[in-house]
Design a protein around this motif. Sequence first.
Motif, PDB file in Angstrom:
ATOM      1  N   LEU A 259       0.821  -1.214   0.000  1.00  0.00           N
ATOM      2  CA  LEU A 259       0.000   0.000   0.000  1.00  0.00           C
ATOM      3  C   LEU A 259       0.850   1.258   0.000  1.00  0.00           C
ATOM      4  CD1 LEU A 259      -2.917  -0.882   2.442  1.00  0.00           C
ATOM      5  CD2 LEU A 259      -3.165  -0.122   0.083  1.00  0.00           C
ATOM      6  N   LEU A 260       1.850   1.294   0.879  1.00  0.00           N
ATOM      7  CA  LEU A 260       2.691   2.491   0.975  1.00  0.00           C
ATOM      8  C   LEU A 260       3.459   2.738  -0.316  1.00  0.00           C
ATOM      9  CD1 LEU A 260       4.030   2.187   4.637  1.00  0.00           C
ATOM     10  CD2 LEU A 260       2.555   3.986   3.729  1.00  0.00           C
ATOM     11  N   GLN A 261       3.989   1.677  -0.904  1.00  0.00           N
ATOM     12  CA  GLN A 261       4.720   1.855  -2.157  1.00  0.00           C
ATOM     13  C   GLN A 261       3.787   2.271  -3.285  1.00  0.00           C
ATOM     14  OE1 GLN A 261       7.037  -1.727  -2.776  1.00  0.00           O
ATOM     15  NE2 GLN A 261       8.710  -0.947  -1.513  1.00  0.00           N
ATOM     16  N   GLY A 262       2.550   1.790  -3.227  1.00  0.00           N
ATOM     17  CA  GLY A 262       1.578   2.188  -4.235  1.00  0.00           C
ATOM     18  C   GLY A 262       1.146   3.637  -4.071  1.00  0.00           C
ATOM     19  N   LEU A 263       0.965   4.065  -2.816  1.00  0.00           N
ATOM     20  CA  LEU A 263       0.524   5.425  -2.540  1.00  0.00           C
ATOM     21  C   LEU A 263       1.659   6.438  -2.655  1.00  0.00           C
ATOM     22  CD1 LEU A 263      -1.727   4.669   0.566  1.00  0.00           C
ATOM     23  CD2 LEU A 263      -2.536   5.489  -1.652  1.00  0.00           C
ATOM     24  N   MET A 264       2.890   5.972  -2.431  1.00  0.00           N
ATOM     25  CA  MET A 264       4.050   6.868  -2.420  1.00  0.00           C
ATOM     26  C   MET A 264       4.975   6.561  -3.597  1.00  0.00           C
ATOM     27  SD  MET A 264       4.896   6.703   1.669  1.00  0.00           S
ATOM     28  CE  MET A 264       6.146   8.000   1.606  1.00  0.00           C
ATOM     29  N   GLU A 265       4.415   6.476  -4.780  1.00  0.00           N
ATOM     30  CA  GLU A 265       5.186   6.094  -5.966  1.00  0.00           C
ATOM     31  C   GLU A 265       6.385   7.001  -6.204  1.00  0.00           C
ATOM     32  OE1 GLU A 265       2.956   5.443  -9.524  1.00  0.00           O
ATOM     33  OE2 GLU A 265       1.270   4.600  -8.445  1.00  0.00           O
ATOM     34  N   GLU A 266       6.216   8.307  -5.923  1.00  0.00           N
ATOM     35  CA  GLU A 266       7.282   9.256  -6.222  1.00  0.00           C
ATOM     36  C   GLU A 266       8.162   9.552  -5.008  1.00  0.00           C
ATOM     37  OE1 GLU A 266       5.451  12.711  -7.828  1.00  0.00           O
ATOM     38  OE2 GLU A 266       4.511  11.648  -9.502  1.00  0.00           O
ATOM     39  N   ALA A 267       7.924   8.856  -3.898  1.00  0.00           N
ATOM     40  CA  ALA A 267       8.687   9.117  -2.676  1.00  0.00           C
ATOM     41  C   ALA A 267      10.070   8.462  -2.742  1.00  0.00           C
ATOM     42  CB  ALA A 267       7.932   8.595  -1.469  1.00  0.00           C
ATOM     43  N   SER A 268      11.011   9.032  -1.996  1.00  0.00           N
ATOM     44  CA  SER A 268      12.356   8.464  -1.922  1.00  0.00           C
ATOM     45  C   SER A 268      12.339   7.257  -0.995  1.00  0.00           C
ATOM     46  CB  SER A 268      13.343   9.505  -1.385  1.00  0.00           C
ATOM     47  OG  SER A 268      13.038   9.820  -0.025  1.00  0.00           O
ATOM     48  N   THR A 269      13.423   6.493  -1.018  1.00  0.00           N
ATOM     49  CA  THR A 269      13.542   5.328  -0.146  1.00  0.00           C
ATOM     50  C   THR A 269      13.477   5.738   1.322  1.00  0.00           C
ATOM     51  OG1 THR A 269      14.912   4.200  -1.786  1.00  0.00           O
ATOM     52  CG2 THR A 269      14.992   3.354   0.464  1.00  0.00           C
ATOM     53  N   VAL A 270      14.126   6.870   1.641  1.00  0.00           N
ATOM     54  CA  VAL A 270      14.140   7.372   3.019  1.00  0.00           C
ATOM     55  C   VAL A 270      12.725   7.705   3.471  1.00  0.00           C
ATOM     56  CG1 VAL A 270      14.930   9.207   4.553  1.00  0.00           C
ATOM     57  CG2 VAL A 270      16.496   8.242   2.855  1.00  0.00           C
ATOM     58  N   ASP A 271      11.959   8.396   2.632  1.00  0.00           N
ATOM     59  CA  ASP A 271      10.578   8.749   2.972  1.00  0.00           C
ATOM     60  C   ASP A 271       9.724   7.501   3.191  1.00  0.00           C
ATOM     61  OD1 ASP A 271      11.088  11.453   2.844  1.00  0.00           O
ATOM     62  OD2 ASP A 271      10.545  11.625   0.737  1.00  0.00           O
ATOM     63  N   PHE A 272       9.934   6.494   2.340  1.00  0.00           N
ATOM     64  CA  PHE A 272       9.173   5.257   2.482  1.00  0.00           C
ATOM     65  C   PHE A 272       9.492   4.586   3.815  1.00  0.00           C
ATOM     66  CE2 PHE A 272       9.284   0.613   2.244  1.00  0.00           C
ATOM     67  CZ  PHE A 272       7.932   0.360   2.056  1.00  0.00           C
ATOM     68  N   LYS A 273      10.769   4.540   4.182  1.00  0.00           N
ATOM     69  CA  LYS A 273      11.169   3.906   5.439  1.00  0.00           C
ATOM     70  C   LYS A 273      10.528   4.606   6.633  1.00  0.00           C
ATOM     71  CE  LYS A 273      15.619   1.826   4.240  1.00  0.00           C
ATOM     72  NZ  LYS A 273      17.088   1.830   4.499  1.00  0.00           N
ATOM     73  N   LYS A 274      10.507   5.931   6.591  1.00  0.00           N
ATOM     74  CA  LYS A 274       9.900   6.694   7.691  1.00  0.00           C
ATOM     75  C   LYS A 274       8.420   6.369   7.810  1.00  0.00           C
ATOM     76  CE  LYS A 274      13.047  10.702   7.543  1.00  0.00           C
ATOM     77  NZ  LYS A 274      13.133  12.149   7.241  1.00  0.00           N
ATOM     78  N   ALA A 275       7.750   6.333   6.663  1.00  0.00           N
ATOM     79  CA  ALA A 275       6.315   6.037   6.653  1.00  0.00           C
ATOM     80  C   ALA A 275       6.063   4.606   7.126  1.00  0.00           C
ATOM     81  CB  ALA A 275       5.746   6.247   5.249  1.00  0.00           C
ATOM     82  N   PHE A 276       6.909   3.680   6.688  1.00  0.00           N
ATOM     83  CA  PHE A 276       6.774   2.269   7.070  1.00  0.00           C
ATOM     84  C   PHE A 276       6.940   2.114   8.583  1.00  0.00           C
ATOM     85  CE2 PHE A 276       8.446  -2.258   6.831  1.00  0.00           C
ATOM     86  CZ  PHE A 276       7.248  -2.805   6.383  1.00  0.00           C
ATOM     87  N   ARG A 277       7.889   2.852   9.149  1.00  0.00           N
ATOM     88  CA  ARG A 277       8.137   2.780  10.587  1.00  0.00           C
ATOM     89  C   ARG A 277       6.979   3.376  11.389  1.00  0.00           C
ATOM     90  NH1 ARG A 277      14.580   4.499  10.284  1.00  0.00           N
ATOM     91  NH2 ARG A 277      15.330   2.417   9.646  1.00  0.00           N
ATOM     92  N   MET A 278       6.455   4.498  10.930  1.00  0.00           N
ATOM     93  CA  MET A 278       5.331   5.105  11.648  1.00  0.00           C
ATOM     94  C   MET A 278       4.094   4.218  11.570  1.00  0.00           C
ATOM     95  SD  MET A 278       6.446   7.674  13.159  1.00  0.00           S
ATOM     96  CE  MET A 278       8.010   6.770  13.277  1.00  0.00           C
ATOM     97  N   SER A 279       3.953   3.516  10.453  1.00  0.00           N
ATOM     98  CA  SER A 279       2.845   2.573  10.311  1.00  0.00           C
ATOM     99  C   SER A 279       2.982   1.454  11.335  1.00  0.00           C
ATOM    100  CB  SER A 279       2.834   2.001   8.889  1.00  0.00           C
ATOM    101  OG  SER A 279       1.837   1.011   8.748  1.00  0.00           O
ATOM    102  N   ALA A 280       4.208   0.958  11.524  1.00  0.00           N
ATOM    103  CA  ALA A 280       4.453  -0.124  12.474  1.00  0.00           C
ATOM    104  C   ALA A 280       4.177   0.319  13.907  1.00  0.00           C
ATOM    105  CB  ALA A 280       5.897  -0.609  12.342  1.00  0.00           C
TER     106      ALA A 280
END
Length: 426
Positions: A259-280
Amino acid sequence: MNLFKLKEKKTTAKTEIIAGLTSFFAISYIVIVNSVILKDAGIPAELSVFATIFISAIGCYLMGIFANAPIILTPGMGVNAFFTYTLVGTLGLRWQEAIGVMMISSLIYCVIAFSKASDVLSRAVPDTLKHGITCGIGLFLVMIGLEKGQLIVAGDKSLVALGDLANPHAMLAIFGLILTLILVIRNVQGGMFIGILATTILGVLFKIQDAGEGSFSLMNIVDYPSIMGQGDFSGLFSLKFMMGVFSLTMILVFESMGLLQGLMEEASTVDFKKAFRMSAVTTFLSGIFGTSPTIAAAESASGIEEGGKTGLTTIVSGTLFLATLFFIPLLSYVPQAAIAPVILITGALMMKNLQHIQFDDFTEWFPAFLIVVLIPLTSSIADGMAAGFVFYPIVKLVSGKKSEIHPILYGISALFLMYLVLNALI
């Protein structure tokens, strides 16, 4: 506003606020619906409504401040059904034990999110399966939207059939769908929010309302602490408990990743990691607050479609969740028919990820295809994911493409196969 880097993201406060409003109203139904679903698990709806509101607000604030992403975190549709109808209904756990299962699962999720395991798993799981998860959940949302609008019903001679389009609820949903589509296609800012508002007003004028699902009052908040921190770990080493932990962990990690990768297609790897961590982190907190697991809401796509690019979008949505405390009775005026078009359109937007799947390579397309069709047809994210993950290495090995399978994927696929076998035996 420097916290959100509006200029760097090429957006404005006005755009972010409208996006936050749109995302909130697209997912606002979760406040009532989640409580109703959890009622079937034994959690009082008049109390779990507070848990839904509080954890959604906290999730939005964490995501907005620490990840600066326009992603709403809220108890997820599909995951709440898994909590109620699989953990409690099928496995026979009490809701307190189900809370225990999700807290263990979310701890594992946190370990993965805050370690290099997230990078390893991200590389091990092929993009085609991640996109398949996003598209499958999107199609699931499409079916939910059609059902909420009473545009489809259970068929006598088929799984689904066309609903009675002369039904006032269906007619209102069609009006909302046409209006919202016009606004979205013409790029009217706040189009989805306007569609919900206009359809709700029309529903009120013509007295097209849904039957109440419960008695919700702010006065019930004094009893809310009774469902907080109720996780029961007494059956930690039982087969049922461990099956629940495995299956829920797989859902949380890979659904969130997809879901996060689908919603954040244009996000950097760092941004994705931050979002993934906050989700957890938010998923773990949801167990303490007494509700089902949070996930990145697919409806966030509606706010992103409106131009939301930063955490300000999410902060606005989180604030509106808190405001809902004082307007719970008013929220009940929003009919399902007003929400249905936005859910349907959001699902369609998620299915755009089909374009990233290699249709000319059947070994890539078929496993993703299984995920896409089985999630909505079985109403089970876990079952759909399991089928795709099990068949991916099979079709690759048969076609002589062993080199395209990451070694870790064999282990993941074996675990999903074990899940399907055990699920059939219980």
